[in-house]
Design a protein around this motif. Structure first.
Motif, mmCIF file in Angstrom:
data_model
loop_
_atom_site.group_PDB
_atom_site.id
_atom_site.type_symbol
_atom_site.label_atom_id
_atom_site.label_comp_id
_atom_site.label_asym_id
_atom_site.label_seq_id
_atom_site.Cartn_x
_atom_site.Cartn_y
_atom_site.Cartn_z
ATOM 1 N N PRO A 127 0.753 8.790 -5.387
ATOM 2 C CA PRO A 127 1.518 9.358 -4.262
ATOM 3 C C PRO A 127 0.692 10.385 -3.494
ATOM 4 C CG PRO A 127 2.212 10.348 -6.331
ATOM 5 C CD PRO A 127 1.233 9.267 -6.693
ATOM 6 N N ASN A 128 1.018 10.557 -2.231
ATOM 7 C CA ASN A 128 0.374 11.593 -1.422
ATOM 8 C C ASN A 128 1.433 12.592 -0.944
ATOM 9 O OD1 ASN A 128 1.700 10.245 0.638
ATOM 10 N ND2 ASN A 128 -0.156 9.337 1.495
ATOM 11 N N TYR A 136 5.050 2.012 1.048
ATOM 12 C CA TYR A 136 6.009 2.729 0.204
ATOM 13 C C TYR A 136 6.524 3.995 0.892
ATOM 14 C CZ TYR A 136 5.253 -0.197 -3.915
ATOM 15 O OH TYR A 136 5.229 -1.245 -4.796
ATOM 16 N N ASN A 137 5.630 4.681 1.614
ATOM 17 C CA ASN A 137 6.053 5.910 2.300
ATOM 18 C C ASN A 137 7.086 5.637 3.382
ATOM 19 O OD1 ASN A 137 4.562 7.689 0.769
ATOM 20 N ND2 ASN A 137 2.816 7.731 2.156
ATOM 21 N N SER A 184 0.835 -1.198 0.000
ATOM 22 C CA SER A 184 0.000 0.000 0.000
ATOM 23 C C SER A 184 0.870 1.248 0.000
ATOM 24 C CB SER A 184 -0.901 -0.001 1.250
ATOM 25 O OG SER A 184 -0.113 0.164 2.417
ATOM 26 N N ILE A 185 0.220 2.408 -0.075
ATOM 27 C CA ILE A 185 0.932 3.682 -0.060
ATOM 28 C C ILE A 185 1.684 3.863 1.253
ATOM 29 C CG2 ILE A 185 -1.130 4.888 0.781
ATOM 30 C CD1 ILE A 185 1.600 6.343 -1.526
ATOM 31 N N ILE A 187 -0.027 3.088 -7.847
ATOM 32 C CA ILE A 187 -0.319 3.623 -6.518
ATOM 33 C C ILE A 187 -0.057 5.126 -6.533
ATOM 34 C CG2 ILE A 187 0.347 3.585 -4.095
ATOM 35 C CD1 ILE A 187 1.010 0.653 -4.420
ATOM 36 N N THR A 243 4.650 11.133 0.341
ATOM 37 C CA THR A 243 5.480 10.590 -0.743
ATOM 38 C C THR A 243 6.303 11.690 -1.392
ATOM 39 O OG1 THR A 243 3.639 9.068 -1.190
ATOM 40 C CG2 THR A 243 5.436 9.127 -2.793
ATOM 41 N N MET A 288 6.286 2.169 -7.518
ATOM 42 C CA MET A 288 4.960 2.650 -7.121
ATOM 43 C C MET A 288 4.127 2.962 -8.358
ATOM 44 S SD MET A 288 5.339 5.283 -3.916
ATOM 45 C CE MET A 288 3.640 5.794 -4.108
#
Length: 599
Positions: free
Chosen positions: A187-188, A147-148, A143-144, A185, A191, A180
């Motif tokens: 990014p936010n 990755y973060n 999930s995000i 996915i 990220t 990603m």
């Protein structure tokens, strides 16, 4: 002859579930049966009319009759008791819930998440990367958040230039970001911020700034931390223009710079010899930071001692125009640019109780707060309190305050009663209340705010204390905050609403007060907070200073910059005093920058 008591305790039976009992009861046909007990037996029991009305005693039956009857009774209870069935269903449901929770907790996805979080906690990039590779092999969905965490760890490692794995962390971080994208996915903000930090570690502030701009283009709102890598990167490279672009983008997005960002902009402006930008940054520090750290103070001092600082400013200026600027800004600054010329004299100084500088003799001013700002502040406080507290209870307090107020002072009872003591002291609280009443223009008792747990029960039941509290109740000078409430909202709102003094040693720095922002709250607190000290000679109240503890620019062009060193209670606050010899010619307007028209 003793009767057999067991029959009286038999509940209503279901014949299909109690055949052993009823087969045994057939034996009674040849025994004595006392009809006296037939009226207390269940109605359906009367269907066995074949039982003879004879007398019998317990000795005529084998011992196992009694045992079987009791067992049947227990069985019948289980079959017919609704509460027993509900309890069984509840236990089954709870057991199923626990098994589901345990299964979820022990799932590969959750095990991976917990281990990755531990890597983040202990800054262990290598183990995190191993977990990441294993997760891909095992087919664990990423999930995000996963990755973060990985990008965050890569950015930390890349920023550590002393580490041999710095370059590898950079490459790995960008590679993870590409993966990603392959996984679709989105990014936010976290990220983009980690990527910007990777770019800064790569010594590429331009790339870091581009990432922030992409963030806005993607519909993600940047935060202050998002701009840090680009801004500090440009400042370290002494690229003032690049730093100003980042600053302008922050303003455009409504992100307010704090002391670290303003200090960096001040330093790069001084290095770039941009006097007008230094002037701007000093005023932005005045508006949002007020008292500066020692590090920022050194940057300010270096500027005033520089050759460039001695060359900026006008020798002849319009005094009337400067006075108008001071009046318009509320006092303490004029915003008309550097006044005077020549070298600056910079010394560390202290202010006396009246606000007179011990070095240059300049008297600092008290900067007024617009009444409209105070009303707006009270309204914001009420709104926030109704969100955080029980709305009905707080509105009830507002009505009570409307009826019993205004007051000349409000007392944070819990804080005052616990100063320099481990147990709450009503005597100490009473001492403060009496002192405040003596100095009150109206001789009115101050409002004491206490949590109801301190007003009812415990030490409050002491006869003398009870008499004291009763006198405050009758005078309308005591308010007990409800159970489960945070009394901070109550005493702060009361003081703001009544435009009066607030007696507390609370520094008001926690999350609750951060919600109020840095616009008016620091200024209000400075003008209204009364602090206390306790010594052998007794308790002393320290009234708000008759001047504002904020960067001030005088009508003669002098500057006074307060630092965070000292608190003016036990240790005098340290100020930077910057002055130079000037001549005033009120008839000559002069060329002024007039950077700020309003404050």
């Amino acid at each position: 002859m003793s009767k057999l008591p067991i029959l009286m305790s038999i509940p209503r039976f279901n014949p299909t579930h109690n055949r052993p009992i009823f087969s045994l009861l057939q034996i009674c046909n040849n025994c004595n049966y006392n009809h006296t007990y037939s009226h207390v037996l269940p109605p359906r029991f009367n269907q066995f009319s074949s039982l003879k009305k004879t007398n019998f005693n317990s000795n005529d039956f084998p011992p196992f009759f009694s045992t079987l009857a009791v067992s049947a009774t227990s069985s019948s209870s289980i079959q017919t008791d609704p509460s027993s069935n509900s309890s069984s269903v509840a236990q089954t449901s709870e057991s199923r819930r626990r098994r589901t929770k345990k299964s979820r907790y022990e799932s590969p996805e959750n095990i991976f998440k917990r281990k990755l979080d531990m890597c983040s906690k202990h800054n262990n990039l290598q183990e995190a990367l191993q977990l990441y590779n294993s997760a891909k092999i095992d087919g664990i969905p990423l999930s995000i958040q996963h990755y973060n965490v990985l990008l965050y760890l890569c950015s930390l490692s890349a920023a550590d230039t002393s580490s041999s794995s710095c370059f590898d962390s950079l490459e790995k971080g960008f590679a993870i970001f590409k993966e990603m994208g392959v996984g679709n996915i989105a990014p936010n903000e976290a990220t983009f911020t980690s990527l910007a930090r990777l770019a800064a570690a790569k010594k590429d502030p331009e790339m870091a700034f581009d990432l922030v701009k992409q963030m806005k283009g993607s519909g993600v709102s940047p935060k202050l931390r998002s701009y840090g890598p680009a801004l500090f990167g440009f400042c370290e490279n002494r690229d003032a223009d690049g730093a100003y672009k980042v600053d302008a983008h922050m303003v455009e997005c409504g992100v307010v710079a704090e002391e670290p960002e303003l200090s960096a902009l001040l330093k790069v402006s001084a290095v770039a010899r941009k006097g007008d930008k230094v002037y701007e940054m000093l005023h932005r520090l005045r508006a949002s930071v007020r008292q500066v750290s020692e590090e920022t103070a050194r940057i300010v001092e270096d500027w005033f001692l520089s050759e460039m600082a001695g060359g900026v400013g006008v020798e002849d200026w319009d005094v009337v125009r400067v006075k108008e600027g001071v009046s318009k800004g509320g006092g303490g600054w004029h915003g008309q640019g550097w006044l005077g010329s020549g070298k600056w004299s910079v010394v560390k100084a202290e202010m006396d109780k009246k606000g007179v500088c011990g070095s240059c003799g300049e008297k600092l001013v008290c900067i007024d707060i617009d009444p409209k700002e105070t009303e707006s502040f009270a309204s914001k406080l009420s709104s926030l309190a109704c969100q955080k507290e029980k709305r009905a209870k707080f509105l009830q307090f507002e009505e009570w305050l409307q009826t019993h107020g205004p007051f000349d002072a409000v007392v944070d009872g819990a804080n005052v009663g616990l100063i320099n003591t481990h147990t709450f002291s009503f005597r100490q609280l009473s001492n403060v209340v009496n002192q405040l009443q003596r100095i009150s223009p109206s001789r009115k008792l101050p409002l004491v705010i206490l949590h109801r747990s301190r007003v009812f029960g415990g030490p409050a039941e002491n006869p003398n204390t009870k008499k004291l509290l009763d006198s405050w109740w009758k005078a309308g000078a005591l308010y007990a905050t409800p159970q489960g409430s945070n009394d901070d909202w109550y005493w702060l709102y009361a003081a703001v609403n009544c435009k009066c003094l607030l007696v507390t040693n609370d520094e008001m720095r926690d999350h609750l007060f951060q919600l109020l922002g840095n616009s008016i709250f620091p200024r209000w607190k400075e003008k209204h907070q009364v602090k206390m000290t306790v010594s052998k000679s007794g308790l002393a109240l320290h009234m708000p200073p008759p001047y504002s503890i904020v960067i001030q620019e005088s009508e003669r062009g002098c500057w006074h910059i307060p630092t965070v060193t000292g608190d003016d209670l036990e240790t005098p606050r340290q100020w930077l005093c910057a002055t130079r010899a000037t001549r005033i010619r009120s008839k000559v307007p002069g060329k002024l920058s007039n950077i700020f028209a309003t404050g």
